[in-house]
Design an enzyme around this catalytic site. Structure first.
Site, mmCIF file in Angstrom:
data_model
loop_
_atom_site.group_PDB
_atom_site.id
_atom_site.type_symbol
_atom_site.label_atom_id
_atom_site.label_comp_id
_atom_site.label_asym_id
_atom_site.label_seq_id
_atom_site.Cartn_x
_atom_site.Cartn_y
_atom_site.Cartn_z
ATOM 1 C CE LYS A 66 -4.126 -2.127 1.912
ATOM 2 N NZ LYS A 66 -5.232 -2.089 2.857
ATOM 3 C CG ASP A 105 -8.605 -0.116 3.384
ATOM 4 O OD1 ASP A 105 -9.295 -0.921 2.740
ATOM 5 O OD2 ASP A 105 -7.363 -0.198 3.470
ATOM 6 N N GLY A 239 -16.047 -8.132 9.828
ATOM 7 C CA GLY A 239 -15.620 -7.136 8.841
ATOM 8 C C GLY A 239 -15.854 -7.477 7.378
#
Ligand code: NDP
Length: 274
Positions: A66, A105, A239
């Site tokens: 990332k 995110d 999640g």
């Protein structure tokens, strides 16, 4: 030619992204392909460059790439303000010869919290964990109107570092044994559930919560963390919704269509993860 998308990372073989995006494409009638691309250590720039040179239109980025993706977008195009603040990129979009970097995110988590009717706005929030995921969601939680956020982490220094980075007076770092008061919302962004352990939060604090969320997910939608809260009668969710929602926000950025989250969750739980 079919539009090409991919997930880049290492490892990528277990990533659900190809299944999720292919499902999105099917139900929204978009013609695209989505593949997994393994990035050997130190090769992100080369692999991403090759993918875009061959006409790739966008990719998702997973661990540990990332930050490489952030640097790639900086050098080859532009970054969203959000990606710049979070200092990590999970989505790249290739357009007009440039690459745009975004991070979905935090938006994905908040989208899911709304879907689940989590009382986030105006709440005192306890955030457990100070790794990449915690960093990625903190800004979005503040933007959604959390009144205060206390961060607890196994390594306390990392929680302090995250507070320093965030530069918002609503955010503090506390050792687990110094927690006091009421936290209406408790979010686990640590890997504790992966190890089937619970973060050391006192029962009195857990019992008083209104909503608990574990970033980790399982086929059954239950983790040791969600089970712990469910025992106290606290609404607790895993999640998977965040995973699908962050993917949907990437898809929206690429295709300008927002897929149906509930329907995709149904598909994953019933047909894929079983
Ligand atoms: P990182 O490796 O960056 O950070 C891990 C975090 O978990 C650190 O805070 C670490 O503490 C803590 N930790 C690790 N092991 C334990 C343990 N046994 N007990 C307590 N704390 C522990 O990982 P990420 O931040 O990227 O991911 C964290 C979790 O979030 C994972 O379970 C991941 O699957 C999940 N996730 C889910 C997403 C979704 O879409 N649903 C998206 C992203 C992540 P320390 O600093 O002390 O090492």
């Amino acid at each position: 030619m079919t539009d090409r998308y991919a997930v880049l990372g290492n490892p990528v073989e277990h990533s659900l992204s190809p299944l999720i995006h292919s499902h999105f494409a099917k139900v929204t009638g978009q013609d695209l392909s989505y593949e997994r691309i393994l990035v050997p250590q130190g090769k992100f720039e080369e692999i991403a460059g090759e993918f875009f040179a061959q006409g790739g239109l966008g990719c998702n980025i997973t661990v540990p790439c990332k930050i490489d993706a952030l640097n790639y977008a900086k050098a080859n195009g532009d970054l969203s303000e959000n990606a710049q603040t979070v200092q990590a990129v999970n989505t790249l979009k290739h357009q007009d010869g440039k690459v745009y970097g975004e991070n979905t995110d935090g938006g994905g988590l908040c989208f899911d919290l709304k879907r689940l009717q989590c009382p986030l706005t105006g709440s005192n929030l306890l955030l457990i964990g100070a790794g990449g995921a915690a960093r990625g969601i903190l800004r979005a939680l503040l933007q959604e109107g959390a009144l205060s956020i206390a961060i607890c982490n196994r390594t306390f220094e990392k929680a302090l570092e995250l507070v320093r980075m965030t530069k918002d007076e609503r955010v503090t770092a506390l050792p687990f044994d110094k927690l006091e008061g009421r936290f209406e919302v408790i979010i686990n962004a640590s890997s504790s559930s992966l190890h089937k352990t619970l973060p050391p939060v006192a029962d009195e604090i857990c019992k008083e919560a209104l909503f608990a969320y574990d970033l980790m997910y399982t086929p059954q939608g239950k983790t040791v963390f969600t089970e712990h809260f469910a025992r106290w009668g606290v609404k607790a969710c895993d999640g998977l919704g965040m995973l699908v929602s962050q993917a949907a926000l990437s898809f929206k950025l690429w295709r300008d269509v927002m897929p149906d989250i509930e329907q995709t969750l149904d598909y994953l739980r019933k047909d894929v993860l079983k």
